[in-house]
Write a protein that holds these residues in place. Structure first.
Motif, mmCIF file in Angstrom:
data_model
loop_
_atom_site.group_PDB
_atom_site.id
_atom_site.type_symbol
_atom_site.label_atom_id
_atom_site.label_comp_id
_atom_site.label_asym_id
_atom_site.label_seq_id
_atom_site.Cartn_x
_atom_site.Cartn_y
_atom_site.Cartn_z
ATOM 1 N N LEU A 324 0.840 -1.196 0.000
ATOM 2 C CA LEU A 324 0.000 0.000 0.000
ATOM 3 C C LEU A 324 0.878 1.250 0.000
ATOM 4 O O LEU A 324 1.943 1.274 0.619
ATOM 5 N N GLN A 325 0.435 2.299 -0.673
ATOM 6 C CA GLN A 325 1.207 3.532 -0.812
ATOM 7 C C GLN A 325 0.660 4.612 0.119
ATOM 8 O O GLN A 325 -0.547 4.872 0.150
ATOM 9 N N LEU A 326 1.556 5.250 0.879
ATOM 10 C CA LEU A 326 1.153 6.348 1.748
ATOM 11 C C LEU A 326 0.966 7.614 0.918
ATOM 12 O O LEU A 326 1.721 7.889 -0.019
ATOM 13 N N PHE A 327 -0.039 8.404 1.274
ATOM 14 C CA PHE A 327 -0.387 9.586 0.483
ATOM 15 C C PHE A 327 0.655 10.693 0.627
ATOM 16 O O PHE A 327 1.008 11.354 -0.346
ATOM 17 N N VAL A 328 1.146 10.918 1.846
ATOM 18 C CA VAL A 328 2.172 11.941 2.079
ATOM 19 C C VAL A 328 3.535 11.297 1.866
ATOM 20 O O VAL A 328 3.922 10.385 2.601
ATOM 21 N N LYS A 329 4.282 11.755 0.876
ATOM 22 C CA LYS A 329 5.522 11.096 0.486
ATOM 23 C C LYS A 329 6.656 11.315 1.474
ATOM 24 O O LYS A 329 7.428 10.410 1.773
ATOM 25 N N ASP A 330 6.791 12.544 1.989
ATOM 26 C CA ASP A 330 7.905 12.876 2.877
ATOM 27 C C ASP A 330 7.581 12.402 4.298
ATOM 28 O O ASP A 330 6.634 12.906 4.912
ATOM 29 N N PRO A 331 8.338 11.448 4.864
ATOM 30 C CA PRO A 331 8.047 10.967 6.218
ATOM 31 C C PRO A 331 8.032 12.078 7.263
ATOM 32 O O PRO A 331 7.278 11.997 8.245
ATOM 33 N N ALA A 332 8.857 13.120 7.078
ATOM 34 C CA ALA A 332 8.916 14.202 8.060
ATOM 35 C C ALA A 332 7.637 15.025 8.095
ATOM 36 O O ALA A 332 7.377 15.736 9.070
ATOM 37 N N LEU A 333 6.838 14.958 7.033
ATOM 38 C CA LEU A 333 5.615 15.751 6.942
ATOM 39 C C LEU A 333 4.366 14.914 7.174
ATOM 40 O O LEU A 333 3.252 15.399 6.972
ATOM 41 N N ARG A 334 4.525 13.665 7.619
ATOM 42 C CA ARG A 334 3.366 12.819 7.908
ATOM 43 C C ARG A 334 2.866 13.092 9.323
ATOM 44 O O ARG A 334 3.627 13.052 10.287
ATOM 45 N N LEU A 335 1.591 13.349 9.422
ATOM 46 C CA LEU A 335 0.976 13.635 10.709
ATOM 47 C C LEU A 335 0.937 12.364 11.556
ATOM 48 O O LEU A 335 0.384 11.346 11.121
ATOM 49 N N PRO A 336 1.503 12.372 12.780
ATOM 50 C CA PRO A 336 1.554 11.136 13.581
ATOM 51 C C PRO A 336 0.192 10.611 14.007
ATOM 52 O O PRO A 336 0.072 9.442 14.363
ATOM 53 N N THR A 337 -0.821 11.456 13.988
ATOM 54 C CA THR A 337 -2.137 11.033 14.457
ATOM 55 C C THR A 337 -3.081 10.639 13.341
ATOM 56 O O THR A 337 -4.181 10.148 13.605
ATOM 57 N N VAL A 338 -2.701 10.877 12.093
ATOM 58 C CA VAL A 338 -3.555 10.538 10.951
ATOM 59 C C VAL A 338 -2.702 9.871 9.883
ATOM 60 O O VAL A 338 -1.717 10.455 9.422
ATOM 61 N N THR A 339 -3.051 8.667 9.499
ATOM 62 C CA THR A 339 -2.346 7.967 8.425
ATOM 63 C C THR A 339 -3.248 7.948 7.194
ATOM 64 O O THR A 339 -4.387 7.493 7.258
ATOM 65 N N THR A 340 -2.723 8.445 6.073
ATOM 66 C CA THR A 340 -3.501 8.473 4.838
ATOM 67 C C THR A 340 -2.841 7.559 3.817
ATOM 68 O O THR A 340 -1.643 7.644 3.563
ATOM 69 N N VAL A 341 -3.654 6.676 3.242
ATOM 70 C CA VAL A 341 -3.198 5.712 2.253
ATOM 71 C C VAL A 341 -3.809 6.072 0.910
ATOM 72 O O VAL A 341 -5.018 6.318 0.815
ATOM 73 N N ALA A 342 -2.991 6.129 -0.133
ATOM 74 C CA ALA A 342 -3.497 6.455 -1.466
ATOM 75 C C ALA A 342 -4.456 5.367 -1.935
ATOM 76 O O ALA A 342 -4.158 4.171 -1.843
ATOM 77 N N ALA A 343 -5.602 5.780 -2.433
ATOM 78 C CA ALA A 343 -6.582 4.821 -2.938
ATOM 79 C C ALA A 343 -6.058 4.180 -4.222
ATOM 80 O O ALA A 343 -5.733 4.878 -5.181
ATOM 81 N N PRO A 344 -5.934 2.857 -4.275
ATOM 82 C CA PRO A 344 -5.399 2.198 -5.468
ATOM 83 C C PRO A 344 -6.315 2.377 -6.677
ATOM 84 O O PRO A 344 -7.538 2.474 -6.542
ATOM 85 N N ALA A 345 -5.706 2.436 -7.837
ATOM 86 C CA ALA A 345 -6.485 2.548 -9.065
ATOM 87 C C ALA A 345 -7.387 1.327 -9.241
ATOM 88 O O ALA A 345 -7.002 0.198 -8.939
ATOM 89 N N GLY A 346 -8.600 1.572 -9.699
ATOM 90 C CA GLY A 346 -9.529 0.481 -9.954
ATOM 91 C C GLY A 346 -10.411 0.119 -8.771
ATOM 92 O O GLY A 346 -11.248 -0.779 -8.888
ATOM 93 N N TYR A 347 -10.225 0.805 -7.636
ATOM 94 C CA TYR A 347 -11.031 0.514 -6.455
ATOM 95 C C TYR A 347 -11.913 1.715 -6.125
ATOM 96 O O TYR A 347 -11.499 2.860 -6.279
ATOM 97 N N ASP A 348 -13.108 1.453 -5.661
ATOM 98 C CA ASP A 348 -13.972 2.500 -5.124
ATOM 99 C C ASP A 348 -13.735 2.550 -3.616
ATOM 100 O O ASP A 348 -13.994 1.568 -2.904
ATOM 101 N N TRP A 349 -13.243 3.689 -3.135
ATOM 102 C CA TRP A 349 -12.900 3.793 -1.713
ATOM 103 C C TRP A 349 -14.110 3.502 -0.816
ATOM 104 O O TRP A 349 -13.965 2.989 0.299
ATOM 105 N N ARG A 350 -15.314 3.805 -1.299
ATOM 106 C CA ARG A 350 -16.501 3.545 -0.482
ATOM 107 C C ARG A 350 -16.664 2.056 -0.208
ATOM 108 O O ARG A 350 -17.067 1.661 0.894
#
Length: 427
Positions: A324-350
């Protein structure tokens, strides 16, 4: 006297019945709802969405304490005899020294907010309403129609600040960036120099994208241009370092329902002397907020920051190991309380969000505002950390990655990485 009361009651009986008939001039058309005649049933879920959070056992107990008046001396008496009385359960009994032993709850909450904000501002308080309410309180007390207002819009919360500023009548200047990006000192100085604002708004923890905005130097820069700095820390407080006084933040606010793991409906706010600014307070919620702040004080703010960082780093490692790919690329700029994962192509996030909720009782979301559909976001479960949680003991790094992969398999076929190790994992 008792005989006299009995005779009076007997005499009033027919008259009271007549009053009742007069009041009930119509027959009821709506019957008592059958659903309300059944016991209240709440599912047991792991809440990893934008809020609210799971409550710590101690906070749950505080929410069950007896109501007192919001103007009672136990809530806010200043200059009381004696010090803090510890937990809310103490000092409540009758006796000649009751006044000396009663906790002054608002004073204790103020001290707790000053601690987690790292500020000595006298004007530090909890207000009724969500973090959005605190944002409105800040803007309506600082901005006047025609004032220049500079807003960092890199997610939904910057958009909200800009919208409120426009309704106030301020001249809003939005610094727009794609979700996942932050603002540099150079970019902010360009905006300050060009627009000469009275107020700059930045979001430390943009929960719609999972980006962490650096704050060192921004307050000093604002004051150089005679501008006040307003910071939203709703999604970041107690999970990422913030130093209100040392970083020159003039107005700082947060919410009770995020990392603090208190019930929603109360917000925390503080104004510096440069930004100085009565209502019926939510008494029971303040009990819970007091206990949440007490848990942070007992654990230590730096330990809270460290535990969030460690658990989040472990979670990121697990997610990336599953392809799985993290949405925020730079580890230093990732919020420790919220993890965002990029939605993969071909999937409906819902489909993924609904599958995880229906099959695992885990709440995650699909982004907010400009990031809707681009990311799947989840906050880590903070309440185990309130008891000294580690990556090994927190449920998040183990349950969530496998739930996500199994959801992808169920709703779309193959996960991001073939041969994943989650098929037989107990969630």
């Amino acid at each position: 006297m008792l005989r006299a009361l009995a005779r009076a009651s007997a005499a009033l009986g027919p008259r009271v019945a007549g009053w009742a008939r007069t009041m009930a001039s119509q027959q009821l058309l709506v019957a008592p709802p059958g659903a309300l005649l059944k016991p209240l049933s709440i599912p047991n879920r792991l809440l990893l969405g934008p809020g609210p959070s799971n409550l710590a056992p101690r906070v749950l107990v505080a929410g069950g304490l007896q109501m007192i008046g919001h103007m009672h001396k136990e809530m806010f008496q200043v200059g009381h005899v004696g010090g803090s009385s510890g937990s809310l359960g103490k000092g409540q009994g009758a006796g000649p020294d009751l006044h000396a032993r009663c906790p002054q709850i608002m004073d204790e909450i103020k001290q707790g907010i000053q601690y987690v904000f790292q500020t000595k501002n006298p004007l530090t308080l909890a207000v009724s309403g969500s973090g959005h309410c605190a944002l409105e309180a800040a803007l309506f007390n600082i901005l006047e129609p025609g004032d220049s207002f500079l807003v960092g819009v890199n997610g939904i919360w910057g958009q909200r600040a800009a919208d409120i500023g426009e309704r106030i009548g301020a001249r809003v200047h939005s610094m727009i960036k794609d979700p996942g990006n932050h603002y540099t000192l150079r970019e902010v100085e360009e905006g300050l120099s060009q627009h000469k604002p009275v107020l700059l708004f930045l979001t430390q923890g943009e929960s719609s994208s999972g980006v962490l905005q650096p704050l060192d130097g921004y307050g000093e820069l604002c004051h150089k241009y005679k501008c006040l700095l307003l910071v939203d820390s709703v999604a970041s407080l107690c999970g990422a370092p913030i130093y209100m006084d040392q970083q020159g933040i003039d107005i700082l606010y947060s919410g009770s329902q995020k990392v603090l793991n208190a019930p929603p409906g109360t917000s925390l706010i503080s104004f510096s002397d440069k930004a100085k600014y009565h209502h019926t307070t939510p008494v029971i919620s303040l009990y819970s907020l007091r206990e949440s702040l007490a848990l942070v004080a007992e654990r230590g703010l730096e330990n809270s920051w460290r535990q969030h960082r460690e658990v989040t780093a472990y979670l990121h490692q697990r997610l990336q190991g599953l392809g799985l790919q993290l949405f925020v690329k730079d580890p230093a700029l990732r919020l420790p309380t919220v993890t965002t994962v990029a939605a993969p192509a071909g999937y409906d996030w819902r489909d993924i969000v609904n599958y995880v909720m229906d099959h695992f009782d885990i709440e995650i979301t699909g982004g907010l505002g400009p990031s809707t559909g681009k990311v799947r976001g989840g906050r880590r479960s903070e309440w185990p950390g309130m008891r000294g949680g580690t990556p090994a003991t927190s449920p998040l790094p183990h349950r969530v990655p496998c739930a996500l992969v199994q959801a992808e398999v169920a709703v779309g076929g193959s996960p991001g990485q073939q041969g994943h190790p989650c098929e037989n994992t107990l969630l």
